[in-house]
Write an enzyme that holds these catalytic residues in place. Structure first.
Site, PDB file in Angstrom:
ATOM      1  N   ASP A  89       0.864  -1.187   0.000  1.00 40.65           N
ATOM      2  CA  ASP A  89       0.000   0.000   0.000  1.00 40.65           C
ATOM      3  C   ASP A  89       0.895   1.230   0.000  1.00 40.65           C
ATOM      4  O   ASP A  89       1.724   1.410   0.896  1.00 40.65           O
ATOM      5  CB  ASP A  89      -0.890  -0.040   1.257  1.00 40.65           C
ATOM      6  CG  ASP A  89      -2.016   0.975   1.218  1.00 40.65           C
ATOM      7  OD1 ASP A  89      -1.885   2.002   0.524  1.00 40.65           O
ATOM      8  OD2 ASP A  89      -3.025   0.740   1.914  1.00 40.65           O
ATOM      9  N   ASP A 100      -3.343   7.285  -3.201  1.00 41.77           N
ATOM     10  CA  ASP A 100      -3.262   6.198  -2.213  1.00 41.77           C
ATOM     11  C   ASP A 100      -3.786   4.948  -2.914  1.00 41.77           C
ATOM     12  O   ASP A 100      -4.929   4.936  -3.370  1.00 41.77           O
ATOM     13  CB  ASP A 100      -4.144   6.603  -1.012  1.00 41.77           C
ATOM     14  CG  ASP A 100      -4.256   5.544   0.069  1.00 41.77           C
ATOM     15  OD1 ASP A 100      -3.586   4.510  -0.019  1.00 41.77           O
ATOM     16  OD2 ASP A 100      -5.042   5.781   1.019  1.00 41.77           O
ATOM     17  N   HIS A 159     -11.907   6.267   2.233  1.00 45.38           N
ATOM     18  CA  HIS A 159     -11.892   7.587   2.879  1.00 45.38           C
ATOM     19  C   HIS A 159     -11.656   8.672   1.855  1.00 45.38           C
ATOM     20  O   HIS A 159     -11.135   8.400   0.758  1.00 45.38           O
ATOM     21  CB  HIS A 159     -10.756   7.611   3.911  1.00 45.38           C
ATOM     22  CG  HIS A 159      -9.454   7.131   3.334  1.00 45.38           C
ATOM     23  ND1 HIS A 159      -8.556   7.974   2.751  1.00 45.38           N
ATOM     24  CD2 HIS A 159      -8.938   5.877   3.190  1.00 45.38           C
ATOM     25  CE1 HIS A 159      -7.519   7.268   2.299  1.00 45.38           C
ATOM     26  NE2 HIS A 159      -7.730   5.984   2.541  1.00 45.38           N
ATOM     27  N   HIS A 167      -6.558  11.094   5.400  1.00 42.13           N
ATOM     28  CA  HIS A 167      -7.782  10.413   5.831  1.00 42.13           C
ATOM     29  C   HIS A 167      -8.835  11.412   6.281  1.00 42.13           C
ATOM     30  O   HIS A 167      -8.855  11.825   7.422  1.00 42.13           O
ATOM     31  CB  HIS A 167      -7.490   9.427   6.966  1.00 42.13           C
ATOM     32  CG  HIS A 167      -6.735   8.228   6.502  1.00 42.13           C
ATOM     33  ND1 HIS A 167      -5.382   8.136   6.596  1.00 42.13           N
ATOM     34  CD2 HIS A 167      -7.149   7.077   5.898  1.00 42.13           C
ATOM     35  CE1 HIS A 167      -4.983   6.978   6.081  1.00 42.13           C
ATOM     36  NE2 HIS A 167      -6.039   6.319   5.659  1.00 42.13           N
ATOM     37  N   GLU A 192     -11.094   1.126  -0.832  1.00 40.97           N
ATOM     38  CA  GLU A 192     -10.185   0.019  -0.531  1.00 40.97           C
ATOM     39  C   GLU A 192     -10.893  -1.173   0.099  1.00 40.97           C
ATOM     40  O   GLU A 192     -10.929  -1.316   1.308  1.00 40.97           O
ATOM     41  CB  GLU A 192      -9.024   0.477   0.353  1.00 40.97           C
ATOM     42  CG  GLU A 192      -9.358   1.318   1.553  1.00 40.97           C
ATOM     43  CD  GLU A 192      -8.068   1.813   2.246  1.00 40.97           C
ATOM     44  OE1 GLU A 192      -7.129   1.017   2.434  1.00 40.97           O
ATOM     45  OE2 GLU A 192      -8.026   3.003   2.600  1.00 40.97           O
ATOM     46  N   GLU A 280      -6.856  -1.222  -3.771  1.00 42.78           N
ATOM     47  CA  GLU A 280      -7.214   0.183  -3.526  1.00 42.78           C
ATOM     48  C   GLU A 280      -6.858   1.060  -4.712  1.00 42.78           C
ATOM     49  O   GLU A 280      -5.837   0.855  -5.369  1.00 42.78           O
ATOM     50  CB  GLU A 280      -6.467   0.698  -2.280  1.00 42.78           C
ATOM     51  CG  GLU A 280      -6.811   2.155  -1.925  1.00 42.78           C
ATOM     52  CD  GLU A 280      -6.153   2.626  -0.633  1.00 42.78           C
ATOM     53  OE1 GLU A 280      -5.130   2.055  -0.226  1.00 42.78           O
ATOM     54  OE2 GLU A 280      -6.689   3.599  -0.048  1.00 42.78           O
TER      55      GLU A 280
HETATM   56 MN    MN Z   1      -3.777   2.804   1.187  1.00 42.98          MN
HETATM   57 MN    MN Z   2      -6.396   4.378   1.941  1.00 39.18          MN
END
Ligand code: MN
Ligand code: MN
Length: 301
Positions: A89, A100, A159, A167, A192, A280
């Site tokens: 990630d 992200d 998010h 976030h 995600e 994600e």
């Molecule tokens: Mn992530």
């Molecule tokens: Mn994330």
């Protein structure tokens, strides 16, 4: 071009962060093989992002088997990959605008568990658009993962991202929720899905390698003060303990935590100790649906 309330500069930066993430992810995932150290992969990716002129939105996360999130190698960590399920990630920012994204690399022969989270992500993205409730996106995720006979991880969610904030709202649940927030043009969100053959809940483990500054303030201890100065360069974004200079910063981190100036992110593990897969993407909600800024890392992209 601007998108809804997002200025042109912001859109450009979100796209650039996404491109750098995709390049980095493509190379880093190829390095993941039994016998290679996790630290080597994390440091390769973090160096590549810095060399591209971008910043890290958070430390490279490498989660193994029942670990779902918030795992990153420790300083001088010599742990090597085994025949495991590996979630990689990565978070990149350009001028604070964040990409992200995550992939799962599997050495356990649980191909369908990996597919379940990937297909759930694809279905979620297809559902995204202005006026769509986040609960309806979650319903897509839940339905695909259920269809594979697995369970989504219910207490982890997607998010929003904003400048220098990895976030924020809205929360994108990994299950159906009724009467929830509607997505709007210009929202930037990370979706995600996590799939597991366990209970579908994560709990905090004992390891903690990721921290974030949460308040300004002073501490008397000299070493803690020096570490706090170093931390201020991370722009309130999450950082890894191993990024700090000097190997004796652990005590300083404990002091800063007690003073409520930083918080820790303990590793999150599947409650039954079962395997977890993750997929994600980050996307911008547009008039016609969405633009995925991290496209090019999943089979369906
Ligand atoms: Mn992530
Ligand atoms: Mn994330």
């Amino acid at each position: 071009m601007s998108i809804g309330p997002l200025a042109e500069d912001a859109v450009d930066s979100y796209r650039e962060a996404g491109e750098i993430l995709v390049e980095t992810m493509t190379e880093a995932r190829k390095m993941i093989e039994p016998g290679v150290t996790q630290l080597e992969v994390a440091e390769y990716a973090e160096d590549a992002i810095h060399e591209s002129g971008a910043g890290l939105a958070f430390p490279v996360n490498i989660s193994i088997d029942e670990e779902a999130s918030h795992a990153t190698p420790a300083r001088d960590d010599d742990t090597v990959f085994g025949d495991e399920m590996v979630c990689l990630d990565i978070g990149v920012h350009v001028e604070g605008y964040i990409a992200d994204a995550a992939v799962t690399v599997d050495f356990t022969d649980n191909t369908e568990l990996v597919e379940a989270s990937e297909q759930a992500l694809e279905a979620a993205i297809a559902a995204v658009g202005p006026g769509v409730e986040v609960g309806a996106v979650g319903a897509e995720i839940e339905s695909v993962i259920d269809g594979y006979g697995y369970t989504p991880v219910l207490n982890l969610s997607g998010h929003g991202v904003e400048q220098y904030d990895a976030h924020t709202g809205p929360n994108i649940p990994n299950r159906a929720v009724e009467r929830s927030v509607e997505l709007e043009i210009g929202d930037v969100v990370a979706i995600e899905p996590f799939a597991t053959d366990g209970s579908g809940k994560v709990r905090e483990g004992a390891t903690e390698e990721i921290y974030e500054q949460v308040a300004e303030g002073n501490v008397r201890d000299r070493r803690a003060r020096n570490v706090l100065e170093e931390i201020e360069a991370f722009d309130d974004l999450p950082f890894a303990a191993r990024w700090l200079e000097g190997s004796r910063s652990e005590m300083a981190l404990r002091r800063l935590k007690r003073a409520n100036l930083i918080k820790g992110y303990p590793v999150l593990k599947e409650d039954d100790g079962q395997l977890v897969s993750q997929a994600e993407h980050t996307l911008i909600v547009t008039e016609g649906g969405c633009e995925v800024t991290t496209a090019g890392i999943h089979r369906f992209d």
